[in-house]
Design a protein around this motif. Structure first.
Motif, mmCIF file in Angstrom:
data_model
loop_
_atom_site.group_PDB
_atom_site.id
_atom_site.type_symbol
_atom_site.label_atom_id
_atom_site.label_comp_id
_atom_site.label_asym_id
_atom_site.label_seq_id
_atom_site.Cartn_x
_atom_site.Cartn_y
_atom_site.Cartn_z
ATOM 1 N N LEU A 1 0.830 -1.211 0.000
ATOM 2 C CA LEU A 1 0.000 0.000 0.000
ATOM 3 C C LEU A 1 0.863 1.259 0.000
ATOM 4 O O LEU A 1 0.513 2.260 -0.634
ATOM 5 N N SER A 2 1.987 1.229 0.706
ATOM 6 C CA SER A 2 2.913 2.371 0.693
ATOM 7 C C SER A 2 3.491 2.572 -0.706
ATOM 8 O O SER A 2 3.643 3.708 -1.169
ATOM 9 N N LEU A 3 3.811 1.464 -1.370
ATOM 10 C CA LEU A 3 4.334 1.539 -2.732
ATOM 11 C C LEU A 3 3.296 2.160 -3.665
ATOM 12 O O LEU A 3 3.626 3.033 -4.484
ATOM 13 N N ALA A 4 2.051 1.749 -3.533
ATOM 14 C CA ALA A 4 0.976 2.320 -4.357
ATOM 15 C C ALA A 4 0.798 3.810 -4.057
ATOM 16 O O ALA A 4 0.575 4.615 -4.973
ATOM 17 N N THR A 5 0.892 4.178 -2.798
ATOM 18 C CA THR A 5 0.765 5.589 -2.418
ATOM 19 C C THR A 5 1.903 6.420 -2.999
ATOM 20 O O THR A 5 1.677 7.517 -3.526
ATOM 21 N N LEU A 6 3.122 5.901 -2.921
ATOM 22 C CA LEU A 6 4.266 6.623 -3.489
ATOM 23 C C LEU A 6 4.115 6.780 -4.997
ATOM 24 O O LEU A 6 4.422 7.846 -5.555
ATOM 25 N N GLY A 7 3.643 5.731 -5.665
ATOM 26 C CA GLY A 7 3.412 5.829 -7.103
ATOM 27 C C GLY A 7 2.357 6.861 -7.443
ATOM 28 O O GLY A 7 2.492 7.614 -8.412
ATOM 29 N N ALA A 8 1.287 6.900 -6.644
ATOM 30 C CA ALA A 8 0.224 7.883 -6.886
ATOM 31 C C ALA A 8 0.731 9.305 -6.665
ATOM 32 O O ALA A 8 0.409 10.218 -7.443
ATOM 33 N N LEU A 9 1.505 9.502 -5.612
ATOM 34 C CA LEU A 9 2.079 10.830 -5.371
ATOM 35 C C LEU A 9 3.043 11.233 -6.477
ATOM 36 O O LEU A 9 3.036 12.379 -6.923
ATOM 37 N N ALA A 10 3.859 10.290 -6.931
ATOM 38 C CA ALA A 10 4.792 10.586 -8.021
ATOM 39 C C ALA A 10 4.033 10.918 -9.296
ATOM 40 O O ALA A 10 4.407 11.837 -10.038
ATOM 41 N N SER A 11 2.948 10.200 -9.549
ATOM 42 C CA SER A 11 2.136 10.456 -10.737
ATOM 43 C C SER A 11 1.490 11.834 -10.685
ATOM 44 O O SER A 11 1.338 12.498 -11.707
ATOM 45 N N ALA A 12 1.125 12.275 -9.492
ATOM 46 C CA ALA A 12 0.439 13.561 -9.348
ATOM 47 C C ALA A 12 1.402 14.744 -9.264
ATOM 48 O O ALA A 12 1.110 15.822 -9.781
ATOM 49 N N LEU A 13 2.533 14.549 -8.614
ATOM 50 C CA LEU A 13 3.397 15.685 -8.304
ATOM 51 C C LEU A 13 4.647 15.823 -9.165
ATOM 52 O O LEU A 13 5.190 16.917 -9.268
ATOM 53 N N CYS A 14 5.120 14.752 -9.746
ATOM 54 C CA CYS A 14 6.426 14.794 -10.408
ATOM 55 C C CYS A 14 6.425 15.140 -11.892
ATOM 56 O O CYS A 14 7.470 15.544 -12.408
ATOM 57 N N PRO A 15 5.354 14.964 -12.637
ATOM 58 C CA PRO A 15 5.450 15.243 -14.076
ATOM 59 C C PRO A 15 5.638 16.730 -14.372
ATOM 60 O O PRO A 15 4.795 17.549 -14.018
ATOM 61 N N TRP A 16 6.733 17.053 -14.989
ATOM 62 C CA TRP A 16 6.975 18.416 -15.461
ATOM 63 C C TRP A 16 8.035 18.339 -16.550
ATOM 64 O O TRP A 16 8.660 17.318 -16.752
ATOM 65 N N GLY A 17 8.202 19.432 -17.243
ATOM 66 C CA GLY A 17 9.198 19.461 -18.312
ATOM 67 C C GLY A 17 8.576 19.160 -19.658
ATOM 68 O O GLY A 17 7.416 19.465 -19.918
ATOM 69 N N SER A 18 9.368 18.536 -20.501
ATOM 70 C CA SER A 18 8.918 18.242 -21.863
ATOM 71 C C SER A 18 7.830 17.163 -21.846
ATOM 72 O O SER A 18 7.717 16.403 -20.883
ATOM 73 N N PRO A 19 7.033 17.104 -22.899
ATOM 74 C CA PRO A 19 5.993 16.071 -22.951
ATOM 75 C C PRO A 19 6.561 14.646 -22.852
ATOM 76 O O PRO A 19 5.957 13.782 -22.230
ATOM 77 N N THR A 20 7.729 14.428 -23.423
ATOM 78 C CA THR A 20 8.330 13.090 -23.361
ATOM 79 C C THR A 20 8.673 12.703 -21.928
ATOM 80 O O THR A 20 8.380 11.595 -21.485
#
Length: 115
Positions: free
Chosen positions: A20-39
């Motif tokens: 569950l912690s792994l799923a939570t970290l993945g969800a947070l990364a999916s929500a907070l980390c995407p930036w920069g170029s589209p690729t």
């Protein structure tokens, strides 16, 4: 299979917390980390979603085993337990649902004969 083995080694509750912690970290990364170029954005989202899937995929066998083991039914009466590992097949419905189906089929046949 992998998380089931880990659950046997370190304990189901600890393994479930880890998945569950792994799923939570993945969800947070999916929500907070995407930036920069589209690729790079797509790459980060894809990796994060993989982590979410791995975490939630580990929860299912652990929670199914825990639910089956904590079932209030008697161990001698296996027909009352749900086979969680075979839950994608229709065979998991058990004897009780077969009896219900038979009763429903009889009722439909009686209505057809009467009407």
């Amino acid at each position: 299979c992998f998380m089931g083995y880990i659950g046997d080694v370190i304990g189901r509750q600890a393994a479930m917390s880890a998945t569950l912690s792994l799923a939570t970290l993945g969800a947070l990364a999916s929500a907070l980390c995407p930036w920069g170029s589209p690729t790079s954005t797509y790459a980060i989202v894809i990796i994060a979603r993989f982590i979410i899937g791995f975490g939630l995929g580990g929860v299912y066998p652990l929670s199914a085993t825990q639910a089956a083991e904590s079932s209030p039914y008697d161990d001698d009466n296996d027909t009352d337990k749900i086979d969680f590992n075979d839950s994608l097949n229709a065979d998991h419905l058990g004897d009780h649902n077969d009896e219900n189906f038979d009763r429903q089929e009889e009722a439909c046949n009686k209505k057809r004969q009467a009407g």
